[in-house]
Each structure stands twice: as structure tokens, then as C-alpha cells.
Design an enzyme around this catalytic site. Structure first.
Site, short mmCIF file in Angstrom:
data_model
loop_
_atom_site.label_atom_id
_atom_site.label_comp_id
_atom_site.label_asym_id
_atom_site.label_seq_id
_atom_site.Cartn_x
_atom_site.Cartn_y
_atom_site.Cartn_z
N CYS A 77 36.73 38.57 43.83
CA CYS A 77 37.83 39.44 43.38
C CYS A 77 38.52 38.85 42.14
CB CYS A 77 38.79 39.70 44.54
SG CYS A 77 39.83 41.15 44.30
N HIS A 169 36.02 40.68 49.39
CA HIS A 169 36.49 39.42 49.98
C HIS A 169 35.69 39.03 51.22
CE1 HIS A 169 40.31 39.06 47.69
NE2 HIS A 169 40.22 40.38 47.64
N GLU A 171 35.56 36.21 52.59
CA GLU A 171 36.34 35.25 53.37
C GLU A 171 37.23 35.93 54.40
OE1 GLU A 171 39.12 36.26 49.97
OE2 GLU A 171 36.96 36.13 50.28
#
Length: 189
Positions: A77, A169, A171
Site C-alpha cells: 500500500c 494489506h 499483514e
């Protein structure tokens, strides 16, 4: 192997958590000396203009640019925004000109337009849940870019040599496949 995570702003702790779950030694990167002991770097999501300002404030731009030119790097991002060659309508972010792409910050919409979508990634057999939060939108890729995933005709995961980038994302999911792929990239270097 030790993978550093730029830890000035944004979702760096989540990346560190995933790497530690995968038994990878990690290091928070906040100062130029932190770059000396790592083999690769993740630039996390966050707010790209705030991250850019903090990089300048800590005199990290030149050391990071040198590191990016030599070692594997993964940007998610805002991290992808910082790695891009061209940012449309930009007057706030100083990029590293590392990835031959053009993108627009918040190209998929503002915070209220955030979404999750199962996407196909050509290096994985099964779909991947992409979490898009104020995600950049890639509008143009140079010949050196390998597009690994597309959503609505827009690349959302790319690779150029030893640099990996996602507009979403990973994560923020429990799926570690993208981080595992990056670890494999690091092992090849």
C-alpha cells in the site's frame, strides 16, 4: 536471514508478527544504522505522505534508496506508493523511483470505500483474500513489471526483479503466503 521492517509509521507491527510466526529474524528500521544489519526490507502500509515526511525528517531517504537498489524489498500500500516511479496528482510524497509503475494514491477510494475481495494470484493455486484500505491504484506498468494479480483490470500485486509490491494489506490476514513468497525471493538473492 534478517528482514527489516520500516517502523516509522503504519502497520509495521503486523508484518513483524507474521515474519516471527514464520521463524524469520526481524528488525525494526528507524535509523540509517538499522539498514546495516538486514538482508531485506518491508515498507508497510500507512499514510504515504506522513511516511515520506518521516523518512525525510530522519535523513533516511538516501540510505533507503541505496538499500532498495541492492536488496530485496516488499512494499504494501503506502510502501508501494513510495517505491513507484510516478504518482499521479502528487505533491506530498517523495518516491524512490524503484518500480516502473504509475499509480494514484487512494485510487480505489477513501477509507469508507475500503473492502476485502478474494483475488487470484498467479503464483498461488488458491484465491487470496485481499484487504484494500485506501489502496493505491496502478494505472500503468512498464515492460519490466511482472503483474502477479489483477482486480477489475488493475494490477494489485506486482514484481520487478527483487522488488515486490501489493496495493492491498496481506499483514491484515492470517494467510502468510505472500510473506513466504517474499522470503523465497530473499533466499534467491
Amino acid at each position: 536471514m534478517k528482514i527489516g521492517v520500516l517502523s516509522l509509521q503504519g502497520g509495521y507491527e503486523k508484518h513483524i508478527d507474521i515474519l516471527e510466526r514464520l521463524n524469520i529474524q526481524t528488525s525494526k528500521v528507524k535509523y540509517r544504522k538499522d539498514l546495516l544489519s538486514i538482508d531485506a526490507l518491508i515498507i508497510p502500509g500507512g499514510e504515504s505522505s506522513a511516511l515520506s515526511n518521516l523518512i525525510e525528517k530522519e535523513s533516511l531517504y538516501t540510505p533507503l534508496k541505496k538499500f532498495i537498489s541492492k536488496y530485496p524489498v516488499y512494499g504494501t500500500c503506502a510502501g508501494l506508493i513510495l517505491l513507484s516511479k510516478s504518482i499521479e496528482n502528487n505533491n506530498k510524497v517523495r518516491s524512490f523511483d524503484a518500480l516502473n509503475i504509475t499509480l494514484t494514491r487512494n485510487g480505489w477510494g477513501r477509507q469508507i470505500n475500503s473492502f476485502s475481495k478474494n483475488i487470484s494470484i498467479k503464483i498461488f493455486k488458491n484465491k487470496y483474500k485481499g484487504v484494500f484500505i485506501r489502496a493505491p491504484k496502478i494505472s500503468n506498468c512498464g515492460n519490466s513489471i511482472d503483474v502477479l494479480s489483477v482486480l477489475n483490470n488493475s494490477p494489485v500485486m506486482i514484481q520487478q526483479n527483487k522488488i515486490l509490491g501489493t496495493t492491498f494489506h496481506p499483514e491484515l490476514t492470517d494467510d502468510t503466503r505472500i510473506h513466504e513468497y517474499f522470503i523465497k525471493m530473499v533466499n534467491k538473492c
